[in-house]
Design a protein around this motif. Structure first.
Motif, PDB file in Angstrom:
ATOM      1  N   TYR A   1       0.876  -1.172   0.000  1.00 15.90           N
ATOM      2  CA  TYR A   1       0.000   0.000   0.000  1.00 15.90           C
ATOM      3  C   TYR A   1       0.915   1.225   0.000  1.00 15.90           C
ATOM      4  O   TYR A   1       1.724   1.388   0.925  1.00 15.90           O
ATOM      5  N   SER A   2       0.758   2.061  -0.985  1.00 16.13           N
ATOM      6  CA  SER A   2       1.757   3.092  -1.267  1.00 16.13           C
ATOM      7  C   SER A   2       1.090   4.324  -1.855  1.00 16.13           C
ATOM      8  O   SER A   2      -0.023   4.253  -2.391  1.00 16.13           O
ATOM      9  N   ALA A   3       1.743   5.447  -1.757  1.00 11.19           N
ATOM     10  CA  ALA A   3       1.368   6.626  -2.531  1.00 11.19           C
ATOM     11  C   ALA A   3       2.634   7.097  -3.243  1.00 11.19           C
ATOM     12  O   ALA A   3       3.728   7.061  -2.661  1.00 11.19           O
ATOM     13  N   ALA A   4       2.477   7.523  -4.490  1.00  9.91           N
ATOM     14  CA  ALA A   4       3.647   7.823  -5.322  1.00  9.91           C
ATOM     15  C   ALA A   4       4.633   8.764  -4.628  1.00  9.91           C
ATOM     16  O   ALA A   4       5.827   8.511  -4.571  1.00  9.91           O
ATOM     17  N   ARG A   5       4.103   9.874  -4.059  1.00 14.06           N
ATOM     18  CA  ARG A   5       4.978  10.897  -3.487  1.00 14.06           C
ATOM     19  C   ARG A   5       5.280  10.689  -2.014  1.00 14.06           C
ATOM     20  O   ARG A   5       5.973  11.505  -1.403  1.00 14.06           O
ATOM     21  N   SER A   6       4.728   9.656  -1.407  1.00 16.71           N
ATOM     22  CA  SER A   6       5.011   9.387   0.009  1.00 16.71           C
ATOM     23  C   SER A   6       6.460   8.937   0.168  1.00 16.71           C
ATOM     24  O   SER A   6       6.884   7.931  -0.396  1.00 16.71           O
ATOM     25  N   SER A   7       7.226   9.706   0.938  1.00 16.17           N
ATOM     26  CA  SER A   7       8.642   9.381   1.135  1.00 16.17           C
ATOM     27  C   SER A   7       8.809   8.017   1.783  1.00 16.17           C
ATOM     28  O   SER A   7       9.715   7.253   1.436  1.00 16.17           O
TER      29      SER A   7
ATOM     30  N   ASP B   1      14.254  13.320  12.161  1.00 18.08           N
ATOM     31  CA  ASP B   1      14.586  14.729  12.371  1.00 18.08           C
ATOM     32  C   ASP B   1      14.189  15.640  11.213  1.00 18.08           C
ATOM     33  O   ASP B   1      14.148  16.855  11.377  1.00 18.08           O
ATOM     34  N   ILE B   2      13.927  15.083  10.047  1.00 17.04           N
ATOM     35  CA  ILE B   2      13.541  15.926   8.907  1.00 17.04           C
ATOM     36  C   ILE B   2      12.116  15.605   8.451  1.00 17.04           C
ATOM     37  O   ILE B   2      11.238  16.453   8.484  1.00 17.04           O
ATOM     38  N   HIS B   3      11.905  14.381   8.030  1.00 17.56           N
ATOM     39  CA  HIS B   3      10.669  14.046   7.339  1.00 17.56           C
ATOM     40  C   HIS B   3       9.380  14.314   8.133  1.00 17.56           C
ATOM     41  O   HIS B   3       8.407  14.834   7.586  1.00 17.56           O
ATOM     42  N   PRO B   4       9.330  13.991   9.446  1.00 19.00           N
ATOM     43  CA  PRO B   4       8.051  14.165  10.159  1.00 19.00           C
ATOM     44  C   PRO B   4       7.572  15.607  10.218  1.00 19.00           C
ATOM     45  O   PRO B   4       6.380  15.865  10.383  1.00 19.00           O
ATOM     46  N   LEU B   5       8.499  16.544  10.092  1.00 14.53           N
ATOM     47  CA  LEU B   5       8.116  17.952  10.188  1.00 14.53           C
ATOM     48  C   LEU B   5       7.514  18.462   8.898  1.00 14.53           C
ATOM     49  O   LEU B   5       6.911  19.533   8.862  1.00 14.53           O
ATOM     50  N   ASN B   6       7.675  17.704   7.850  1.00 16.56           N
ATOM     51  CA  ASN B   6       7.379  18.231   6.519  1.00 16.56           C
ATOM     52  C   ASN B   6       6.348  17.438   5.752  1.00 16.56           C
ATOM     53  O   ASN B   6       6.209  17.611   4.548  1.00 16.56           O
ATOM     54  N   ASN B   7       5.622  16.556   6.419  1.00 16.23           N
ATOM     55  CA  ASN B   7       4.663  15.796   5.624  1.00 16.23           C
ATOM     56  C   ASN B   7       3.345  16.562   5.496  1.00 16.23           C
ATOM     57  O   ASN B   7       3.146  17.626   6.076  1.00 16.23           O
ATOM     58  N   LEU B   8       2.473  15.996   4.700  1.00 16.46           N
ATOM     59  CA  LEU B   8       1.244  16.651   4.294  1.00 16.46           C
ATOM     60  C   LEU B   8       0.378  17.094   5.474  1.00 16.46           C
ATOM     61  O   LEU B   8      -0.141  18.212   5.516  1.00 16.46           O
ATOM     62  N   ARG B   9       0.224  16.207   6.466  1.00 16.12           N
ATOM     63  CA  ARG B   9      -0.679  16.534   7.578  1.00 16.12           C
ATOM     64  C   ARG B   9      -0.128  17.704   8.408  1.00 16.12           C
ATOM     65  O   ARG B   9      -0.888  18.511   8.925  1.00 16.12           O
ATOM     66  N   VAL B  10       1.201  17.800   8.489  1.00 17.33           N
ATOM     67  CA  VAL B  10       1.797  18.897   9.259  1.00 17.33           C
ATOM     68  C   VAL B  10       1.630  20.223   8.520  1.00 17.33           C
ATOM     69  O   VAL B  10       1.229  21.236   9.112  1.00 17.33           O
TER      70      VAL B  10
ATOM     71  N   LEU C   1      18.490   4.789   1.123  1.00 16.33           N
ATOM     72  CA  LEU C   1      17.101   4.734   0.652  1.00 16.33           C
ATOM     73  C   LEU C   1      16.166   5.595   1.504  1.00 16.33           C
ATOM     74  O   LEU C   1      14.983   5.760   1.152  1.00 16.33           O
ATOM     75  N   CYS C   2      16.676   6.160   2.597  1.00 13.47           N
ATOM     76  CA  CYS C   2      15.950   7.251   3.267  1.00 13.47           C
ATOM     77  C   CYS C   2      16.333   8.612   2.674  1.00 13.47           C
ATOM     78  O   CYS C   2      15.501   9.508   2.545  1.00 13.47           O
ATOM     79  N   LEU C   3      17.607   8.746   2.315  1.00  9.99           N
ATOM     80  CA  LEU C   3      18.080  10.021   1.767  1.00  9.99           C
ATOM     81  C   LEU C   3      17.387  10.392   0.463  1.00  9.99           C
ATOM     82  O   LEU C   3      16.946  11.535   0.284  1.00  9.99           O
ATOM     83  N   VAL C   4      17.306   9.452  -0.459  1.00 11.79           N
ATOM     84  CA  VAL C   4      16.837   9.775  -1.817  1.00 11.79           C
ATOM     85  C   VAL C   4      15.423  10.372  -1.832  1.00 11.79           C
ATOM     86  O   VAL C   4      15.206  11.422  -2.453  1.00 11.79           O
ATOM     87  N   PRO C   5      14.435   9.767  -1.166  1.00 13.46           N
ATOM     88  CA  PRO C   5      13.095  10.399  -1.172  1.00 13.46           C
ATOM     89  C   PRO C   5      13.103  11.797  -0.541  1.00 13.46           C
ATOM     90  O   PRO C   5      12.347  12.679  -0.964  1.00 13.46           O
ATOM     91  N   GLN C   6      13.963  12.008   0.457  1.00 13.49           N
ATOM     92  CA  GLN C   6      14.032  13.324   1.088  1.00 13.49           C
ATOM     93  C   GLN C   6      14.565  14.370   0.114  1.00 13.49           C
ATOM     94  O   GLN C   6      14.119  15.526   0.135  1.00 13.49           O
ATOM     95  N   ILE C   7      15.492  14.004  -0.739  1.00 12.75           N
ATOM     96  CA  ILE C   7      16.010  14.941  -1.746  1.00 12.75           C
ATOM     97  C   ILE C   7      14.931  15.262  -2.789  1.00 12.75           C
ATOM     98  O   ILE C   7      14.774  16.419  -3.207  1.00 12.75           O
ATOM     99  N   PHE C   8      14.164  14.254  -3.182  1.00 13.69           N
ATOM    100  CA  PHE C   8      13.034  14.515  -4.086  1.00 13.69           C
ATOM    101  C   PHE C   8      12.102  15.560  -3.483  1.00 13.69           C
ATOM    102  O   PHE C   8      11.666  16.500  -4.154  1.00 13.69           O
ATOM    103  N   ASN C   9      11.783  15.368  -2.225  1.00 15.93           N
ATOM    104  CA  ASN C   9      10.915  16.295  -1.518  1.00 15.93           C
ATOM    105  C   ASN C   9      11.513  17.691  -1.421  1.00 15.93           C
ATOM    106  O   ASN C   9      10.831  18.697  -1.612  1.00 15.93           O
TER     107      ASN C   9
END
Lengths: 213, 213
Positions: free
Chosen positions: B5-11, B103-112, B166-174
């Motif tokens: 179960y996935s969403a395209a832009r979900s890191s 330290d990075i991703h949770p601050l920047n997701n859609l719900r936040v 594989l955590c870094l790459v989605p964060q750079i996309f974002n």
């Protein structure tokens, strides 16, 4: 010798203190004054360039990030275990730990609350509402996740405290500090009480630390 | 059969897609429409009561939380490895992964970002400034942490891609989506380029997913 760079109220430091206690490891406590900004100074930046606690000095290494530290302790000092043996059970425990460490705690630490006040002119009431929103919602999600897993007992996984319990307990301390409601998560609060009855948890709490203020 | 179960832009989904590709595991892609709020509906709540992607169905289990999923894949399908063998090296890799995931991703997701706009009346400029603050600062800390570790090569740890890459790459996309500066982290950007040259990473990116929009 093991040395832990820690701050009394730091949730991530609190997790590592519990783990060291559970595994019966003596350590030197090196207090870092977060409110005074000591983590941003040159001396502490030489210890951790990311300017965060905890840092654990052990086996001639400096380790950062609380969950990475806990996995290291588990791999090098496996008794008593913080994770079950079976991969799906390990995944459940790690998922519960991460629900706290990724989905609740990062939104509510000191630097985030500081930014809200400084850059977004959020007053104390708005900052408290922000805090409570993420902790109330996040704990409800965690409780639902644990119930869906169906493996909880006296603790999050069965009858032995582990990786997820030692993430839960500091988060509850934090929630109480901000007067967040907790009556909607009776399963978690029952587990919290079981944890706090154990010396390893009780001795790791805020007011038992040398830098508590 | 494995179902993600996935969403395209979900890191967090992106991380798991890379891992499945690296380990050569075929899977069924089950798209969840996050912008349409599908994760909050009853049907998806039955899959994950915490209302978050990714969820991995594998070996008769439903697993949640991307990093817990990655550790499960590593324990049950160890080749090729996402973690080195030696405990201190494993701790370094996990610490780098957590620097992104906690330290990075949770601050920047859609719900936040949604909360900032809705509850704190933060306009688009203020939301973008928030986003950029955490990602620019967090990536700088990660680069410093990796340099201090001294074990980087073509990838974050040596010459093999792993859990942290594989955590870094989605964060750079974002980060690029929000036009965050990236010229201050040349080490990370060099590693990003090495990753994107590999099919396992390239095929996991946003625009290659069936639900990309």
């Amino acid at each position: 010798m093991i040395r832990l760079y820690s701050a009394a109220r730091s949730s991530a430091s609190f997790r590592v203190r519990i783990a060291l206690n559970l595994k019966g490891l003596d350590y030197e406590y090196a207090a870092v004054d977060l409110r005074g900004g000591e983590q941003l100074g040159e001396a502490f930046r030489a210890v951790n360039p990311a300017a965060l606690v905890p840092v654990l000095e052990i086996d001639g290494q400096r380790l950062v990030q609380s969950l990475a530290i806990l996995e290291y302790l588990e791999e090098t000092r496996p008794e008593p275990p913080l994770l079950p043996r079976e991969p799906a059970a390990r995944a459940r425990v790690r998922a519960a730990a991460l629900a706290v460490a990724c989905d609740i705690h990062p939104l509510n630490n000191l630097r985030v609350l500081g930014y809200l006040g400084r850059e977004l002119q959020a007053g104390e009431a708005a900052r408290n509402a922000w805090y409570r929103h993420w902790v109330v919602d996040g704990l409800a999600q965690l409780e639902a996740q644990i119930r869906a897993g169906g493996a909880h007992g006296r603790f999050i996984e069965g009858d032995r405290p582990g990786l997820a319990d030692l993430c839960l307990v500091p988060q509850i301390f934090n929630a109480r500090r901000f007067d967040a409601r907790l009556d909607h998560v009776p399963l978690l609060m029952g587990i919290f009480d079981q944890c706090m009855a154990l010396p390893a948890f009780a001795e790791a709490q805020w007011e038992r630390q040398p830098d508590f203020a």
